[in-house]
Every structure is written in C-alpha cells, then in structure tokens.
Design an enzyme around this catalytic site. Structure first.
Site, PDB file in Angstrom:
ATOM      1  N   LYS A  58      63.903  57.183  25.284  1.00  0.00           N
ATOM      2  CA  LYS A  58      64.611  57.556  26.524  1.00  0.00           C
ATOM      3  C   LYS A  58      65.456  56.401  27.074  1.00  0.00           C
ATOM      4  O   LYS A  58      66.600  56.599  27.450  1.00  0.00           O
ATOM      5  CB  LYS A  58      63.621  57.990  27.624  1.00  0.00           C
ATOM      6  CG  LYS A  58      62.844  59.249  27.328  1.00  0.00           C
ATOM      7  CD  LYS A  58      62.071  59.733  28.558  1.00  0.00           C
ATOM      8  CE  LYS A  58      61.067  58.735  29.101  1.00  0.00           C
ATOM      9  NZ  LYS A  58      59.973  58.389  28.155  1.00  0.00           N
ATOM     10  N   ARG A  87      57.914  62.826  36.460  1.00  0.00           N
ATOM     11  CA  ARG A  87      56.863  62.812  35.447  1.00  0.00           C
ATOM     12  C   ARG A  87      55.709  63.725  35.828  1.00  0.00           C
ATOM     13  O   ARG A  87      54.720  63.801  35.096  1.00  0.00           O
ATOM     14  CB  ARG A  87      56.331  61.394  35.286  1.00  0.00           C
ATOM     15  CG  ARG A  87      56.890  60.642  34.077  1.00  0.00           C
ATOM     16  CD  ARG A  87      56.392  59.235  34.193  1.00  0.00           C
ATOM     17  NE  ARG A  87      56.222  58.500  33.011  1.00  0.00           N
ATOM     18  CZ  ARG A  87      57.072  57.555  32.585  1.00  0.00           C
ATOM     19  NH1 ARG A  87      58.208  57.364  33.176  1.00  0.00           N
ATOM     20  NH2 ARG A  87      56.758  56.845  31.548  1.00  0.00           N
ATOM     21  N   ARG A  98      56.853  47.703  19.055  1.00  0.00           N
ATOM     22  CA  ARG A  98      57.982  47.447  19.959  1.00  0.00           C
ATOM     23  C   ARG A  98      57.828  46.085  20.640  1.00  0.00           C
ATOM     24  O   ARG A  98      56.779  45.760  21.155  1.00  0.00           O
ATOM     25  CB  ARG A  98      58.037  48.555  21.023  1.00  0.00           C
ATOM     26  CG  ARG A  98      59.037  48.302  22.135  1.00  0.00           C
ATOM     27  CD  ARG A  98      59.360  49.557  22.889  1.00  0.00           C
ATOM     28  NE  ARG A  98      58.364  49.878  23.908  1.00  0.00           N
ATOM     29  CZ  ARG A  98      58.543  50.865  24.800  1.00  0.00           C
ATOM     30  NH1 ARG A  98      59.616  51.627  24.754  1.00  0.00           N
ATOM     31  NH2 ARG A  98      57.610  51.108  25.693  1.00  0.00           N
ATOM     32  N   ARG A 152      54.980  44.562  25.520  1.00  0.00           N
ATOM     33  CA  ARG A 152      54.672  45.026  26.870  1.00  0.00           C
ATOM     34  C   ARG A 152      53.168  45.235  26.987  1.00  0.00           C
ATOM     35  O   ARG A 152      52.549  45.754  26.062  1.00  0.00           O
ATOM     36  CB  ARG A 152      55.406  46.354  27.132  1.00  0.00           C
ATOM     37  CG  ARG A 152      56.657  46.195  27.967  1.00  0.00           C
ATOM     38  CD  ARG A 152      57.460  47.462  28.021  1.00  0.00           C
ATOM     39  NE  ARG A 152      56.745  48.614  28.561  1.00  0.00           N
ATOM     40  CZ  ARG A 152      57.320  49.783  28.819  1.00  0.00           C
ATOM     41  NH1 ARG A 152      58.605  49.954  28.607  1.00  0.00           N
ATOM     42  NH2 ARG A 152      56.611  50.791  29.294  1.00  0.00           N
ATOM     43  N   ARG A 164      48.530  56.482  27.547  1.00  0.00           N
ATOM     44  CA  ARG A 164      49.825  56.932  28.084  1.00  0.00           C
ATOM     45  C   ARG A 164      50.239  58.263  27.449  1.00  0.00           C
ATOM     46  O   ARG A 164      50.824  59.122  28.108  1.00  0.00           O
ATOM     47  CB  ARG A 164      50.900  55.872  27.833  1.00  0.00           C
ATOM     48  CG  ARG A 164      50.759  54.670  28.764  1.00  0.00           C
ATOM     49  CD  ARG A 164      51.539  53.483  28.267  1.00  0.00           C
ATOM     50  NE  ARG A 164      52.972  53.680  28.322  1.00  0.00           N
ATOM     51  CZ  ARG A 164      53.849  53.024  27.564  1.00  0.00           C
ATOM     52  NH1 ARG A 164      53.431  52.157  26.671  1.00  0.00           N
ATOM     53  NH2 ARG A 164      55.126  53.253  27.706  1.00  0.00           N
TER      54      ARG A 164
HETATM   55  P1  AMP Z   1      58.369  53.715  31.368  1.00  0.00           P
HETATM   56  O1  AMP Z   1      59.141  52.458  31.233  1.00  0.00           O
HETATM   57  O2  AMP Z   1      59.210  54.874  31.762  1.00  0.00           O
HETATM   58  O3  AMP Z   1      57.502  53.995  30.167  1.00  0.00           O
HETATM   59  O4  AMP Z   1      57.347  53.490  32.602  1.00  0.00           O
HETATM   60  C1  AMP Z   1      56.387  52.472  32.569  1.00  0.00           C
HETATM   61  C2  AMP Z   1      55.293  52.772  33.579  1.00  0.00           C
HETATM   62  O5  AMP Z   1      55.849  52.829  34.895  1.00  0.00           O
HETATM   63  C3  AMP Z   1      54.587  54.105  33.397  1.00  0.00           C
HETATM   64  O6  AMP Z   1      53.561  54.056  32.426  1.00  0.00           O
HETATM   65  C4  AMP Z   1      54.042  54.329  34.812  1.00  0.00           C
HETATM   66  O7  AMP Z   1      52.920  53.507  35.064  1.00  0.00           O
HETATM   67  C5  AMP Z   1      55.192  53.815  35.663  1.00  0.00           C
HETATM   68  N1  AMP Z   1      56.164  54.910  35.945  1.00  0.00           N
HETATM   69  C6  AMP Z   1      57.446  55.011  35.511  1.00  0.00           C
HETATM   70  N2  AMP Z   1      58.023  56.131  35.960  1.00  0.00           N
HETATM   71  C7  AMP Z   1      57.082  56.786  36.690  1.00  0.00           C
HETATM   72  C8  AMP Z   1      57.043  58.021  37.390  1.00  0.00           C
HETATM   73  N3  AMP Z   1      58.113  58.834  37.437  1.00  0.00           N
HETATM   74  N4  AMP Z   1      55.896  58.354  38.022  1.00  0.00           N
HETATM   75  C9  AMP Z   1      54.814  57.556  37.997  1.00  0.00           C
HETATM   76  N5  AMP Z   1      54.769  56.391  37.328  1.00  0.00           N
HETATM   77  C10 AMP Z   1      55.886  56.003  36.680  1.00  0.00           C
END
Ligand code: AMP
Length: 208
Positions: A10, A85, A124, A135, A146
C-alpha cells in the site's frame, strides 16, 4: 483509498498513484511513526499499540485524520493509505468527508496471499536516520498478530465498500510497475495522461 493487509504494498503504491493523480498520499501509519519519532503526545499514545501490532484506538486515529483532511493540500483530493481500518472508522470517515463536501471515489483492495505477506514483511528493511533497520512491528510474532488483526477488524471493509459499489480488487503480486498499472487501470487512469481534471481525481470511476 487503498485497502489491503500489511505487506501488500500500500505505501509504495500510494506514493506512486498519488503522484500520478497530483494529490497527497495520506498514510496514518506514517503520521503515527513521525509522531512516535518526535515523541509527541499523539506518538506516546500510539506507540504501545503499534509495537504490539494492534490498532491505535479509533478515537485517536479518527481525530488525527480529521485534522489532516482539513489541511489545504487535501482540498482538491487525496489518497488514503491505511485508513480506515475498522467499520467504525469507515463510518466516521464518511461523515467527515460529507462535512467537507467530499466523498470517496474509489477503493482499491490490494490482494496478496498470506504466505507471500509473511515472506515480504519478514524481509523488509526500512531506513531510519540513514541506517537500515527492521520495523519493530515487522518481527515475525508481531507480523502474525497484525495479519490476524487485519482479518478480524479490517477485512470486513472489503464487503462494506463492495456493497457501496466503490471496490475494485487488484492482484498485488508482481512487479511494482505491474501492480501500479492494474491500479491505475481500475481508476480509469491508464494511458490517459493529461486527462486528469485540475481538481483531482473527481472523474467517475470506470465500471471495471
Ligand atoms: P501501517 O504503516 O499502515 O502498517 O501502520 C502501522 C501501525 O500504525 C498499525 O499496525 C497500527 O498500530 C497503526 N495504525 C495505522 N493506521 C491505523 C488506523 N487506521 N487505525 C488504527 N491504527 C492504525
């Protein structure tokens, strides 16, 4: 908006597609990570959830996105990456967009099978302060959690947006260029250079 599990690509696709459309890519994960690095109040509130691979609570996330969407660069359109989400976030988003005189044009779901996701995430590396690091939430046990969170809380959005006629599912296995091409095709942007409207991606999506 882009929908899809962690590791589906994404973030990469959001940057490219937003660039093509001339709109900002708004990534909630990136905003949270910047706040964690900056040790802001929001970052402190989000960090423990992120490290555990859990979702940050809806109230925190929704308020943050609402502020971001009200910024000047989002007036002519934007691409959402990683938000919403949960169904509750999707409902809040609809009402925020309504207040701003916007609506979602299209939802692209990036589809990748789980074995491939685990492989991608566990290999990654990201750059932080010039150093290549993994990360915290890409560690194998957190990745599995996740993916479970995705299945339980986020995957239902696919049906939610499909029933609104907004969803296009994209096979996200292949090269970055191949996936971008499929995504732009679903947005009716393939080979249509110069056909974007000045106001952003406001054209009607193609039927496919
Ligand atoms: P991502 O980089 O999109 O994988 O997001 C990393 C982390 O940020 C996720 O595992 C959540 O802990 C938090 N996060 C990102 N977007 C959201 C969202 N829309 N709602 C809740 N937590 C989020």
């Amino acid at each position: 908006m882009l929908l899809g599990p962690p590791g589906a690509g994404k973030g990469t696709q959001a940057q490219i597609i937003a660039g093509q459309l001339g709109v900002p890519a708004i990534s909630t994960g990136d905003i949270f990570r910047a706040n964690v690095s900056g040790k802001t109040e929001l970052g402190l509130a989000a960090k423990s959830y992120m490290d555990a691979g859990d979702l940050v609570p809806d109230e925190v996330t929704v308020a943050m996105v609402k502020d971001r969407l009200a910024e000047a660069d989002a007036k002519a359109g934007f691409l959402l990456d990683g938000f919403p989400r949960t169904i509750a976030q999707a409902e809040q988003l609809r009402s925020s967009l309504h207040d701003l005189g916007h609506a979602l044009d299209r939802v692209l779901e990036l589809v990748v099978d789980e074995d491939e996701l685990v492989r991608r995430l566990s290999t990654r590396w990201v750059e932080v302060d010039g150093q290549r690091v993994q990360r915290e939430d890409d560690k194998p046990e957190t990745v599995r959690h996740r993916l479970q969170v995705y299945r339980e809380q986020t995957a239902p959005l696919s049906g939610f947006y499909d029933s609104e006629g907004l969803l296009a599912r994209i096979d996200a296995i292949g090269t970055v260029d191949e996936v971008t091409e499929r995504a732009l095709g679903a947005l009716g942007q393939d080979g249509a250079e110069g056909s974007e409207q000045p106001g952003g991606p406001t054209g009607q999506p193609s039927a496919g």
